[in-house]
Design a protein around this motif. Structure first.
Motif, PDB file in Angstrom:
ATOM      1  N   SER A   1       0.821  -1.219   0.000  1.00  0.00           N
ATOM      2  CA  SER A   1       0.000   0.000   0.000  1.00  0.00           C
ATOM      3  C   SER A   1       0.852   1.265   0.000  1.00  0.00           C
ATOM      4  CB  SER A   1      -0.919   0.031   1.222  1.00  0.00           C
ATOM      5  OG  SER A   1      -1.622  -1.176   1.381  1.00  0.00           O
ATOM      6  N   TYR A   2       2.024   1.212   0.638  1.00  0.00           N
ATOM      7  CA  TYR A   2       2.791   2.434   0.888  1.00  0.00           C
ATOM      8  C   TYR A   2       4.235   2.399   0.424  1.00  0.00           C
ATOM      9  CZ  TYR A   2      -1.181   2.749   4.078  1.00  0.00           C
ATOM     10  OH  TYR A   2      -2.441   2.742   4.606  1.00  0.00           O
ATOM     11  N   SER A   3       4.632   1.348  -0.277  1.00  0.00           N
ATOM     12  CA  SER A   3       6.044   1.167  -0.618  1.00  0.00           C
ATOM     13  C   SER A   3       6.611   2.330  -1.430  1.00  0.00           C
ATOM     14  CB  SER A   3       6.215  -0.143  -1.390  1.00  0.00           C
ATOM     15  OG  SER A   3       5.335  -0.159  -2.514  1.00  0.00           O
ATOM     16  N   GLY A   4       5.784   2.957  -2.253  1.00  0.00           N
ATOM     17  CA  GLY A   4       6.270   4.073  -3.060  1.00  0.00           C
ATOM     18  C   GLY A   4       6.734   5.234  -2.188  1.00  0.00           C
ATOM     19  N   VAL A   5       6.061   5.436  -1.082  1.00  0.00           N
ATOM     20  CA  VAL A   5       6.438   6.493  -0.148  1.00  0.00           C
ATOM     21  C   VAL A   5       7.815   6.178   0.457  1.00  0.00           C
ATOM     22  CG1 VAL A   5       5.760   7.692   1.966  1.00  0.00           C
ATOM     23  CG2 VAL A   5       4.000   6.960   0.327  1.00  0.00           C
ATOM     24  N   THR A   6       8.003   4.915   0.810  1.00  0.00           N
ATOM     25  CA  THR A   6       9.284   4.486   1.386  1.00  0.00           C
ATOM     26  C   THR A   6      10.432   4.721   0.404  1.00  0.00           C
ATOM     27  OG1 THR A   6       8.047   2.736   2.507  1.00  0.00           O
ATOM     28  CG2 THR A   6      10.453   2.558   2.516  1.00  0.00           C
ATOM     29  N   LEU A   7      10.205   4.365  -0.866  1.00  0.00           N
ATOM     30  CA  LEU A   7      11.291   4.514  -1.839  1.00  0.00           C
ATOM     31  C   LEU A   7      11.609   5.994  -2.090  1.00  0.00           C
ATOM     32  CD1 LEU A   7      13.382   3.310  -3.627  1.00  0.00           C
ATOM     33  CD2 LEU A   7      11.642   2.878  -5.376  1.00  0.00           C
ATOM     34  N   ALA A   8      10.590   6.841  -2.046  1.00  0.00           N
ATOM     35  CA  ALA A   8      10.843   8.278  -2.185  1.00  0.00           C
ATOM     36  C   ALA A   8      11.709   8.798  -1.037  1.00  0.00           C
ATOM     37  CB  ALA A   8       9.524   9.043  -2.241  1.00  0.00           C
ATOM     38  N   LEU A   9      11.525   8.237   0.153  1.00  0.00           N
ATOM     39  CA  LEU A   9      12.364   8.619   1.302  1.00  0.00           C
ATOM     40  C   LEU A   9      13.805   8.158   1.095  1.00  0.00           C
ATOM     41  CD1 LEU A   9      10.032   7.845   4.289  1.00  0.00           C
ATOM     42  CD2 LEU A   9      11.473   9.879   4.138  1.00  0.00           C
ATOM     43  N   ILE A  10      13.955   6.960   0.567  1.00  0.00           N
ATOM     44  CA  ILE A  10      15.297   6.413   0.352  1.00  0.00           C
ATOM     45  C   ILE A  10      16.032   7.233  -0.705  1.00  0.00           C
ATOM     46  CG2 ILE A  10      16.528   4.402  -0.590  1.00  0.00           C
ATOM     47  CD1 ILE A  10      14.466   2.617   0.833  1.00  0.00           C
ATOM     48  N   HIS A  11      15.342   7.613  -1.774  1.00  0.00           N
ATOM     49  CA  HIS A  11      16.017   8.340  -2.845  1.00  0.00           C
ATOM     50  C   HIS A  11      16.085   9.841  -2.579  1.00  0.00           C
ATOM     51  CE1 HIS A  11      15.774   4.886  -6.003  1.00  0.00           C
ATOM     52  NE2 HIS A  11      16.788   4.778  -5.169  1.00  0.00           N
ATOM     53  N   GLY A  12      15.074  10.406  -1.945  1.00  0.00           N
ATOM     54  CA  GLY A  12      15.127  11.835  -1.620  1.00  0.00           C
ATOM     55  C   GLY A  12      16.057  12.118  -0.445  1.00  0.00           C
ATOM     56  N   GLY A  13      16.103  11.179   0.503  1.00  0.00           N
ATOM     57  CA  GLY A  13      16.936  11.379   1.696  1.00  0.00           C
ATOM     58  C   GLY A  13      18.412  11.125   1.437  1.00  0.00           C
ATOM     59  N   GLN A  14      18.728  10.415   0.366  1.00  0.00           N
ATOM     60  CA  GLN A  14      20.094   9.941   0.040  1.00  0.00           C
ATOM     61  C   GLN A  14      20.896   9.634   1.313  1.00  0.00           C
ATOM     62  OE1 GLN A  14      22.568  13.929  -1.206  1.00  0.00           O
ATOM     63  NE2 GLN A  14      21.328  13.106  -2.843  1.00  0.00           N
ATOM     64  N   PRO A  15      20.361   8.720   2.138  1.00  0.00           N
ATOM     65  CA  PRO A  15      20.999   8.453   3.431  1.00  0.00           C
ATOM     66  C   PRO A  15      22.416   7.890   3.305  1.00  0.00           C
ATOM     67  CG  PRO A  15      19.323   6.798   2.942  1.00  0.00           C
ATOM     68  CD  PRO A  15      19.156   7.888   1.939  1.00  0.00           C
ATOM     69  N   ASP A  16      23.247   8.257   4.300  1.00  0.00           N
ATOM     70  CA  ASP A  16      24.565   7.641   4.485  1.00  0.00           C
ATOM     71  C   ASP A  16      24.436   6.360   5.282  1.00  0.00           C
ATOM     72  OD1 ASP A  16      26.443  10.012   3.619  1.00  0.00           O
ATOM     73  OD2 ASP A  16      24.832  10.860   4.836  1.00  0.00           O
ATOM     74  N   ALA A  17      23.381   6.298   6.086  1.00  0.00           N
ATOM     75  CA  ALA A  17      23.213   5.154   6.978  1.00  0.00           C
ATOM     76  C   ALA A  17      21.743   4.769   7.061  1.00  0.00           C
ATOM     77  CB  ALA A  17      23.723   5.507   8.378  1.00  0.00           C
ATOM     78  N   LEU A  18      21.511   3.458   7.063  1.00  0.00           N
ATOM     79  CA  LEU A  18      20.161   2.928   7.264  1.00  0.00           C
ATOM     80  C   LEU A  18      20.122   2.167   8.582  1.00  0.00           C
ATOM     81  CD1 LEU A  18      19.532   1.368   3.709  1.00  0.00           C
ATOM     82  CD2 LEU A  18      18.614   3.542   4.581  1.00  0.00           C
ATOM     83  N   VAL A  19      19.034   2.332   9.324  1.00  0.00           N
ATOM     84  CA  VAL A  19      18.776   1.487  10.481  1.00  0.00           C
ATOM     85  C   VAL A  19      17.524   0.672  10.166  1.00  0.00           C
ATOM     86  CG1 VAL A  19      18.031   1.463  12.891  1.00  0.00           C
ATOM     87  CG2 VAL A  19      19.896   2.973  12.182  1.00  0.00           C
ATOM     88  N   LEU A  20      17.638  -0.643  10.311  1.00  0.00           N
ATOM     89  CA  LEU A  20      16.507  -1.536  10.032  1.00  0.00           C
ATOM     90  C   LEU A  20      15.625  -1.647  11.266  1.00  0.00           C
ATOM     91  CD1 LEU A  20      18.481  -4.512   8.403  1.00  0.00           C
ATOM     92  CD2 LEU A  20      17.646  -2.404   7.303  1.00  0.00           C
ATOM     93  N   CYS A  21      14.326  -1.471  11.089  1.00  0.00           N
ATOM     94  CA  CYS A  21      13.389  -1.517  12.210  1.00  0.00           C
ATOM     95  C   CYS A  21      12.452  -2.707  12.070  1.00  0.00           C
ATOM     96  CB  CYS A  21      12.579  -0.226  12.276  1.00  0.00           C
ATOM     97  SG  CYS A  21      13.605   1.240  12.462  1.00  0.00           S
TER      98      CYS A  21
END
Lengths: 333, 333
Positions: A226-246
């Motif tokens: 339902s919401y995966s597109g929002v998650t991917l926008a965060l990953i690509h817009g945020g260009q994170p150096d680090a991910l924490v898995l929850c």
């Protein structure tokens, strides 16, 4: 920006869970939470002083925040009486309800007459750009989850709090309504127009000092259809150096999707990292945050030790046991 | 739904590319394209009869479709004269411009006075649901790309046309403004609110006959950081049974992102398939569509043969050489 501190409106909350927005504010910005306002029959209690409007005003509260979910998607007549009186008493109102304050003609009229503001954090008020993908200065962490509602916001808030306690430069970046009410600012990502999602996150996490961390609240999950597109926008817009898995270990299926099993932490790690490296080739997965609220203390510690060994990453419940291991890993990057 | 057939308005198009919406309509729904309307200085020509409003009306045209991009984001006074006259002549207007028809008070007033409709396909008019992820009957194909603008819409239209020619049950499902104007219906996905993206695609591709194919137009790319979230919503909302990979071999970097290289077809295959299998474990990659417009005929055929061998999948330029190999693969599923 919403003026602080707040009087937290709990209304006639049918149970403590209904007041989770107010609870979040009290947990993470206690300095913003002066008092609570409860109506007849309220079943939530934040253990804050109960004040009426005049008392809270005298104590310095500037904004009445609706910290409780409403029933049936309408603002009841009983609530209205309090909200109108609050405007008259000199409070701004802030709300994350789907039912917008600005769509209630009486509240709009009274707010105007009293010169007060209505903050609806449910919907954006900024015209966000389209993402340009350019590398920004400063560092960014993003919380990504195996599912929705597994503790991504609390993880980000705990990491931010721990960093600031250590004297590191850190800003929690809210991407959901509760986070925005807690900090007074952010992007209500689920209400942003599709084309501007990634751009809104670039806007939220601009160039900063090289040693500054933006700690970005996650949304949804790459594995939640339902919401995966929002998650991917965060990953690509945020260009994170680090991910924490929850992760939430007692969940039996994806939230709201009985036919969908949760992915493994390994699957989330591999998928999220590969996608994040499109925007930032140096991105790393640095740790795991587990919401152990459903486990006893020994069980929780045992689970964390096992997951940590299996994934070869630090693992903690940042709300229960502290975000130290995650911040250690981030500081070492 | 937009009433057909159309009179295609090319305005004062500065070059043929500016009229690509009209070209798309003429290429894919020639039965909808009765005539073209060109103003002084128009540099586009669809090789359709040039008609004025009265002639087109007499020939049966129902809607004047703005088939050309406007300059500077405004509807010029010169255009306005034609649009107003068209309403008075009894045409509805349809447009995919960012500059909405409904935000032009004169057009609104004249349309109302004449009892005509203004169709802005740029923005949604439907309240879409949140995706529920439930398995739907019927079959679905989705075009996914290495980049934006690599021919996903033309691929889907060509597959749909070939299927219908073979007597198969097929519906092209438009997810962008041009596609919507071509077929008169669809979801303008880039303008949908984040939370409802996947749900809008479920709505667009509902339960159908077991042997019916929805051929879904793709958007963006999982590897394009500005729009990847839109792409993932299509993958999860569409729950495709089949993916076709789309590619443009002369592209030097991701469209609009000079710092980003194109991913390999292998990377797109692996990433898209893994994500698609979250919603539909049986999803398969069935073929490759290459936009070979930048290559000579021999070069194009050579490229296709090489890619087909390398990826062990049928490969074609569906616009140039036909969609046969893709439809063969889909029919064999």
């Amino acid at each position: 920006m919403i003026e602080t501190p707040y009087l937290l409106f709990l209304g006639d909350a049918p149970d403590p869970l209904a007041a989770k927005v107010a609870q979040g504010i009290k947990d993470w910005r206690p300095e913003n939470a002066i008092a609570q306002f409860r109506m007849e029959g309220c079943k939530a209690d934040l253990k804050l002083p109960d004040m009426d409007l005049a008392e809270a005003k005298a104590a310095g509260a500037k904004t009445l925040v609706i910290g409780v979910a409403n029933r049936g998607g309408v603002i009841s007549a009983a609530w209205k009486k309090v909200l109108v009186a609050a405007l008259e008493e000199g409070f701004d109102l802030a709300s994350g309800l789907h039912n917008l304050l600005r769509e209630e003609p009486d509240l709009v009229a009274v707010a105007e007459a009293c010169g007060r503001k209505l903050h609806d954090v449910r919907i954006p008020t900024v015209k966000y750009p389209i993402a340009n993908g350019e590398k920004r200065t400063g560092k960014r962490m993003l919380a990504v989850g195996t599912d929705c509602s597994v503790g991504k916001m609390y993880t980000a808030l705990a990491v931010d709090a721990e960093m600031r306690e250590r004297g590191m430069k850190s800003t929690f970046r809210a991407t959901g309504q509760t986070g925005i009410l807690i900090t007074g600012d952010g992007v209500p990502l689920d209400a942003v127009i599709a084309d501007f999602m990634a751009g809104s996150i670039e806007w939220l996490t601009p160039d900063n000092d090289p040693d500054h961390w933006d700690i970005i609240e996650g949304q949804g999950s790459l594995f939640h259809v339902s919401y995966s597109g929002v998650t991917l926008a965060l990953i690509h817009g945020g260009q994170p150096d680090a991910l924490v898995l929850c992760h939430e270990p007692t969940r039996e299926h994806m939230r709201g999707l009985p036919g969908y099993k949760l992915p493994s932490l390994e699957a989330v790690r591999d998928m999220a990292l590969q996608l994040a490296q499109v925007a930032n080739p140096d991105c790393k997965v640095v740790g795991i945050a587990v919401n152990t609220a459903g486990l006893g203390e020994d069980e929780a510690r045992g689970y964390l030790a096992k997951v940590s060994a299996r994934m070869d990453l630090p693992a903690t419940d940042p709300y229960r046991f502290g975000a130290g291991p995650l911040v250690d890993a981030l500081a070492a990057l």
